[in-house]
Design an enzyme around this catalytic site. Structure first.
Site, short mmCIF file in Angstrom:
data_model
loop_
_atom_site.label_atom_id
_atom_site.label_comp_id
_atom_site.label_asym_id
_atom_site.label_seq_id
_atom_site.Cartn_x
_atom_site.Cartn_y
_atom_site.Cartn_z
N GLY A 236 31.32 -23.88 -34.74
CA GLY A 236 30.22 -22.94 -34.82
C GLY A 236 30.71 -21.60 -35.29
N ASP A 237 29.84 -20.84 -35.94
CA ASP A 237 30.19 -19.48 -36.30
C ASP A 237 30.11 -18.60 -35.06
OD1 ASP A 237 30.93 -17.32 -37.84
OD2 ASP A 237 29.53 -17.75 -39.45
N ALA A 238 30.70 -17.43 -35.15
CA ALA A 238 30.85 -16.56 -33.99
C ALA A 238 29.50 -16.18 -33.39
CB ALA A 238 31.63 -15.31 -34.36
#
Length: 911
Positions: A236-238
């Protein structure tokens, strides 16, 4: 450590899948949940050490101290040289390994690079991170860089490259709340190919999901994660897992959001930095509520552990093929040479009227502009070990920065003296004569001791609002207006909430930058004006550009120099295209080139080397030629070089050199082929100039006729050829008929259509030099018949693509009354007597109109009354009688926003 037990996860002779299965069986459920995040804790009882995903390595190692800094990714794309890009990846991968050996817990071997989002719109704030506008070229360059990162060892990865950002991500404006509409053809022909190429080559072994929504559904919940990607680790992205509930409001709580993301295929969450509790708690709650089960946890852990096994983490001592990589490799001489080679290769000569370049020996030079004496870095750059500027590379030239110096006063009290730098987007920075930039601290205190913009929150930028002779300043980061209190300490603060409370300054000119620059240019044989963007300001992650214009002060500087000396070269350094004036005789462009940028550019200017770069994206004349930034339907909007019908300022693939080439004698090995055939394309290239040079021969095709809109031209391959004067060479391409396929919505798959194609050789996408015809025997693309999935519409007005359910399926949703979707060439046969429409009317009863051939005046075929369903995800099947026959364009017209349609199906017989 003892020798590994045969068959255990530490046995390097066992297949990877067996080793992963063995390790997975040894882990408890809480231990497996602990793996599903960026900062994975160790399992001491099994000898597992902590593991961290996400070392940034976009164009060199970032955020870990000094390391070799190569050109930005868009600059690497401009090289059109995958062999060179692979070498850059190899160097970066080696430096990651060296830093990992020094600090294995801080420096992970899972690298978050490359970015393979095609550069659909040049206003995107992260334009610098991608390689090209074309998905095939993006895939070629992304594969090359990832191959370099991963290494050539047949068993152990040097690093584990991760492709960013899946999917449909080209805007920073409200990026976590906006939805990218990807119709089936755009999805399969434009968005997916750039991801599939590096994965199919096993160059990349992981993918990062993007912040945005796709067709109304968060990308982290997209069914495409598993249906369109192979079995790879997905991170996942931040903060994006939390966004599903927090920003997007898509699911009612975090446990539901994290559980849904895990089931959709997100394996590793990037949340809350090193704190494991929120992610572990949310997934544990999702388990207890039955939203996920242990099999879902196992599937994610298996993909994560596969990467760790392939990195050699569990191999016995003495078997690491990268053990000898030491800190000596960081910024070593070989990497410094490679940095200069890459910087040279990324320079594109856009214009050279009157053969102004290369510069004649002994010419008196004036080097002018805000980018002449500096090398700027972006958010994903490493720390520069050193920097060569254009000014330092041309030491005998007269240097003038060209910015104005002003004194700010309130009444008679002086508030400060500053050099004013204009970066566009109404954003300015103020620098003291001593060199420090004016910066607002979190408390609003202004000091002039900053080295310049470089933090995630840039506190050095200001907006100036003028009223008559007065100017008021707003600090952009704090959104507070500047006040001045003479005698107070500190006297300057950014604390006023409104412009009315701001201090009204007068700004008096001390140094007229353009006038000084014009004077220097007048005394020179050639003036070189170095302009461009600051990659941390006005067009960066979190901030798109509104237009393509040069910053006003930079435009004024260029005009002043050009008026003083018509022999002016514009050396543009930028993360993205600009719309440029047509009267500058010579223009060079490069992305921000890293530590060797100035030396590389000087070598090109002086003719020690030639410019060999080619544009990786279209340069438009005005932002008015672009669709809305959020319009991802490149086919419907006729955008990108593939569909744009206008005349760009500089086309995709464009780039000049210091010699001239002719293309001759195009030959095809056959004039006709079937869908599985391969055609050899041959052409001759001749250097007809007076110096050696490199030509980039580009192969394009165009389908001459089709039932659906096809690209006007499409890059299929290219060859780099270096020739001496008078030398001739034959270039050869293998053109696969299968690569000429498009996504046929009537079949739901990629289809090679029976058609004639133009096979074209060119210097760019619009400078076509040779053309031949190729006939392909494929499948006939049928008229539409049978059920019509609404999301496969051929055209639309006032609608968007939306999620049919929370987990899968796409529908069309009206955004306004009078919206419509069109289905072209619908064959109603000898006659139909009824239509079944699957629709949702969440708010109130709705009415749909089915019209032939025109949405306003076409014959009304049927009126369909849809009862209120009370929920956008609750659908009603409505059957209505009608009387229609023959072949028509069919329009479905909505009477109100919010109404959704999933499908239409025609039939005979009573309703």
């Amino acid at each position: 450590m003892k020798d590994p037990a045969p068959g255990s996860f530490r046995d390097p002779d066992r297949p990877v899948a067996d080793r992963v299965a063995d390790l997975l069986a040894r882990l408890t459920l809480p231990e497996k949940i602990g793996l599903l995040r960026q900062h994975q804790v160790g399992v001491p009882r099994l000898g597992l050490t902590p593991f961290r995903t996400g070392t940034e390595a976009l164009h060199g190692v970032a955020w870990l101290g000094p390391a070799t800094v190569f050109p930005q990714a868009v600059g690497l794309g401009a090289t059109w040289d995958p062999d060179l890009v692979r070498l850059v990846g190899e160097a970066t991968g080696a430096e990651v390994r060296a830093l990992h050996h020094k600090d294995p817990e801080r420096v992970g071997l899972n690298v978050w690079a490359p970015v393979v989002n095609p550069l659909r719109d040049p206003r995107w704030g992260r334009n610098e991170e991608g390689y090209a506008e074309d998905p095939w070229l993006t895939g070629v360059m992304g594969t090359a860089y990832a191959r370099g990162l991963r290494g050539d060892d047949p068993r152990v990865l040097r690093t584990a490259p991760t492709l960013k950002h899946f999917l449909g991500y080209n805007n920073e404006t409200d990026r976590s709340r906006t939805s990218s509409d990807l119709p089936p053809r755009v999805l399969h022909e434009y968005e997916l190919p750039a991801f599939r190429a590096p994965l199919a080559a096993d160059a990349a072994v992981a993918v990062m999901a993007s912040y945005n929504l796709v067709n109304g559904r968060p990308a982290h919940l997209s069914p495409l994660i598993r249906s369109a990607l192979p079995e790879v680790m997905v991170v996942g992205d931040a903060g994006a897992g939390g966004n599903i509930h927090r920003d997007q409001g898509y699911l009612p709580d975090h446990a539901a959001a994290f559980g849904a993301a895990l089931r959709a295929g997100v394996d590793c969450f990037t949340e809350d930095d090193a704190d494991p509790r929120p992610t572990v708690d949310r997934l544990t709650e999702a388990l207890s509520r039955g939203l996920i089960d242990e099999a879902d946890v196992d599937a994610a852990a298996r993909r994560i552990l596969t990467v760790r096994v392939r990195l050699g983490e569990f191999d016995p001592p003495g078997s690491d093929p990268y053990a000898a990589v030491s800190g000596d490799v960081i910024n070593c001489a070989e990497h410094r040479d490679l940095a200069r080679l890459a910087a040279r290769g990324s320079v594109v000569l856009l214009r050279n009227s009157g053969a102004l370049l290369p510069l004649p020996p002994g010419a008196r030079l004036a080097v002018i502009g805000p980018l002449a004496g500096t090398v700027l870095t972006d958010w994903y750059s490493g720390t520069l070990p050193y920097a060569t500027t254009l000014r330092s590379a041309l030491p005998s030239a007269t240097f003038v920065e060209g910015c104005d110096r002003i004194v700010l006063r309130s009444g008679t009290a002086e508030a400060g003296r500053f050099d004013v730098l204009d970066w566009g987007g109404s954003v300015l920075t103020f620098r003291s004569p001593a060199g420090g930039y004016l910066r607002a601290g979190p408390d609003g205190v202004l000091t002039d001791d900053s080295a310049g913009p470089g933090e995630w929150v840039v506190r050095e930028t200001f907006e100036a609002r003028r009223t008559g002779d007065e100017v008021r300043l707003r600090n952009v980061a704090l959104d507070r207006w500047v006040t001045f209190s003479p005698g107070a300490l500190p006297p300057l603060r950014a604390a006023a909430p409104t412009v009315d409370e701001a201090t009204a300054f007068t700004a008096s000119l001390i140094v007229d930058g353009p006038a000084l620059a014009a004077s220097a240019a007048r005394d020179a044989d050639v003036a070189i004006v170095a302009l461009g963007n600051h990659p941390m300001v006005a067009g960066r992650e979190t901030e798109d550009r509104a237009d393509l214009a040069l910053p006003p002060a930079q435009q004024a500087l260029l005009e002043a120099v050009l008026a003083a000396n018509p022999r002016t070269v514009l050396a543009l350094t930028s993360s993205y295209p600009y719309a440029l004036p047509d009267d500058v005789p010579a223009v060079l462009w490069s992305a921000h080139g890293g530590q060797e940028a100035g030396a590389a550019l000087a070598e090109i200017l002086l003719g020690a080397d030639e410019p060999t770069g080619r544009l990786p994206q279209t340069w438009y004349r005005d932002a008015a030629e672009l669709p809305d930034l959020l319009d991802y339907d490149i086919i419907g909007s006729e955008s990108t070089y593939l569909y744009f019908r206008g005349t760009p300022q500089f086309p995709f693939g464009h780039g000049l050199g210091y010699t001239r080439f002719a293309h001759e004698n195009l030959r095809l090995s056959r004039a006709e082929t079937d869908a599985g055939g391969v055609v050899t394309v041959l052409a001759e290239v001749v250097n007809v100039g007076d110096r050696a040079g490199t030509e980039v021969v580009q192969l394009y095709t165009r389908r001459r006729r089709s039932r659906v809109r096809q690209p006007l031209r499409q890059l299929r391959d290219f060859r780099r050829v270096r020739l001496e004067p008078g030398q001739r060479a034959t270039v050869s391409f293998e053109l696969r008929a299968a690569d000429l396929a498009h996504f046929d919505v009537t079949r739901g798959r990629m289809t090679v259509e029976t058609a004639r194609h133009s096979v074209m050789i060119g210097r760019s996408s619009t400078d076509i030099t040779l053309c031949a015809a190729l006939s392909v025997r494929g499948e006939e693309v049928r008229d539409r018949a049978g059920p019509l999935a609404a999301a496969t519409r051929d055209d639309q007005f006032g609608t968007r693509l939306a999620d049919e359910t929370r987990t899968d399926g796409d529908v069309v949703e009206a955004r306004l009354a009078g919206a419509w979707v069109a289905f072209h060439h619908v064959d109603l046969g000898a006659g139909v007597s009824r239509v079944r429409v699957r629709a949702a009317a969440p708010d109130r009863d709705a009415r749909l109109e089915l019209r032939l051939d025109d949405p306003l005046t076409g014959r009304l075929l049927a009126t369909i009354d849809v009862p209120a369903t009370g929920d956008p995800y609750r659908y009603a099947d409505v059957v209505q009688t009608l009387d229609g026959a023959g072949r028509h364009d069919l329009f479905l017209v909505f009477d109100q926003p919010g109404v959704r349609v999933s499908a239409l199906e025609f039939g005979r017989g009573a309703a």
